[in-house]
Scaffold this motif. Structure first.
Motif, PDB file in Angstrom:
ATOM      1  N   ARG A   1      -2.267   1.018  -5.642  1.00 54.23           N
ATOM      2  CA  ARG A   1      -1.389  -0.142  -5.574  1.00 54.23           C
ATOM      3  C   ARG A   1      -0.046   0.138  -6.256  1.00 54.23           C
ATOM      4  NH1 ARG A   1      -4.025  -5.504  -6.059  1.00 54.23           N
ATOM      5  NH2 ARG A   1      -5.622  -3.977  -6.378  1.00 54.23           N
TER       6      ARG A   1
ATOM      7  N   VAL B   1       2.038   2.661  -4.129  1.00 54.94           N
ATOM      8  CA  VAL B   1       2.595   2.033  -2.930  1.00 54.94           C
ATOM      9  C   VAL B   1       3.770   1.134  -3.301  1.00 54.94           C
ATOM     10  CG1 VAL B   1       2.102   0.373  -1.085  1.00 54.94           C
ATOM     11  CG2 VAL B   1       0.490   2.206  -1.565  1.00 54.94           C
ATOM     12  N   GLN B   2       3.666   0.424  -4.416  1.00 53.66           N
ATOM     13  CA  GLN B   2       4.766  -0.443  -4.836  1.00 53.66           C
ATOM     14  C   GLN B   2       5.998   0.356  -5.240  1.00 53.66           C
ATOM     15  OE1 GLN B   2       3.178  -2.957  -7.906  1.00 53.66           O
ATOM     16  NE2 GLN B   2       2.450  -4.483  -6.441  1.00 53.66           N
TER      17      GLN B   2
ATOM     18  N   LYS C   1       2.518   0.685   3.026  1.00 55.34           N
ATOM     19  CA  LYS C   1       2.674  -0.759   3.124  1.00 55.34           C
ATOM     20  C   LYS C   1       2.638  -1.165   4.587  1.00 55.34           C
ATOM     21  CE  LYS C   1       5.455  -1.859  -0.906  1.00 55.34           C
ATOM     22  NZ  LYS C   1       6.751  -2.394  -1.381  1.00 55.34           N
ATOM     23  N   LYS C   2       1.997  -2.280   4.866  1.00 54.08           N
ATOM     24  CA  LYS C   2       1.863  -2.747   6.245  1.00 54.08           C
ATOM     25  C   LYS C   2       3.239  -3.001   6.851  1.00 54.08           C
ATOM     26  CE  LYS C   2      -0.989  -5.636   9.018  1.00 54.08           C
ATOM     27  NZ  LYS C   2      -2.324  -6.131   9.005  1.00 54.08           N
TER      28      LYS C   2
ATOM     29  N   GLY D   1       6.324   3.307  -1.864  1.00 55.43           N
ATOM     30  CA  GLY D   1       6.155   2.834  -0.489  1.00 55.43           C
ATOM     31  C   GLY D   1       4.972   3.470   0.205  1.00 55.43           C
ATOM     32  N   TYR D   2       4.358   4.478  -0.417  1.00 57.98           N
ATOM     33  CA  TYR D   2       3.197   5.128   0.161  1.00 57.98           C
ATOM     34  C   TYR D   2       2.383   5.811  -0.934  1.00 57.98           C
ATOM     35  CZ  TYR D   2       5.545   9.598  -0.432  1.00 57.98           C
ATOM     36  OH  TYR D   2       6.155  10.678  -0.976  1.00 57.98           O
TER      37      TYR D   2
ATOM     38  N   VAL E   1      -2.001  -3.230   3.118  1.00 55.44           N
ATOM     39  CA  VAL E   1      -1.703  -1.823   3.358  1.00 55.44           C
ATOM     40  C   VAL E   1      -2.402  -1.347   4.619  1.00 55.44           C
ATOM     41  CG1 VAL E   1      -1.353  -1.278   0.922  1.00 55.44           C
ATOM     42  CG2 VAL E   1      -3.616  -1.079   1.895  1.00 55.44           C
TER      43      VAL E   1
END
Length: 64
Positions: free
Chosen positions: A45, A48-49, A16-17, A52-53, A2
């Protein structure tokens, strides 16, 4: 992996990177943190999954 961003009010944005900064967070300019992120909490986590943020305002943290 991330990427972590902060704005002038020190709000936190985790993305996410490789993904661009989401439009929902268009309030102000975001600066990428220079420090490397090794680990994030399970709450971040999962957010983000699924979205997406992950975004948190510093004022939300101070209330708790």
């Amino acid at each position: 992996m991330v990427e972590v961003y902060f704005n002038v009010r020190r709000d936190l944005l985790v993305v996410k990177k490789g993904l661009p900064v989401p439009a929902v967070s268009a309030q102000g300019k975001w600066r990428k943190s220079k420090k490397r992120v090794v680990r994030v909490s399970e709450e971040i986590r999962q957010a983000v999954q699924s979205h997406g943020y992950y975004m948190r305002k510093l004022s939300d943290l101070k209330k708790n």
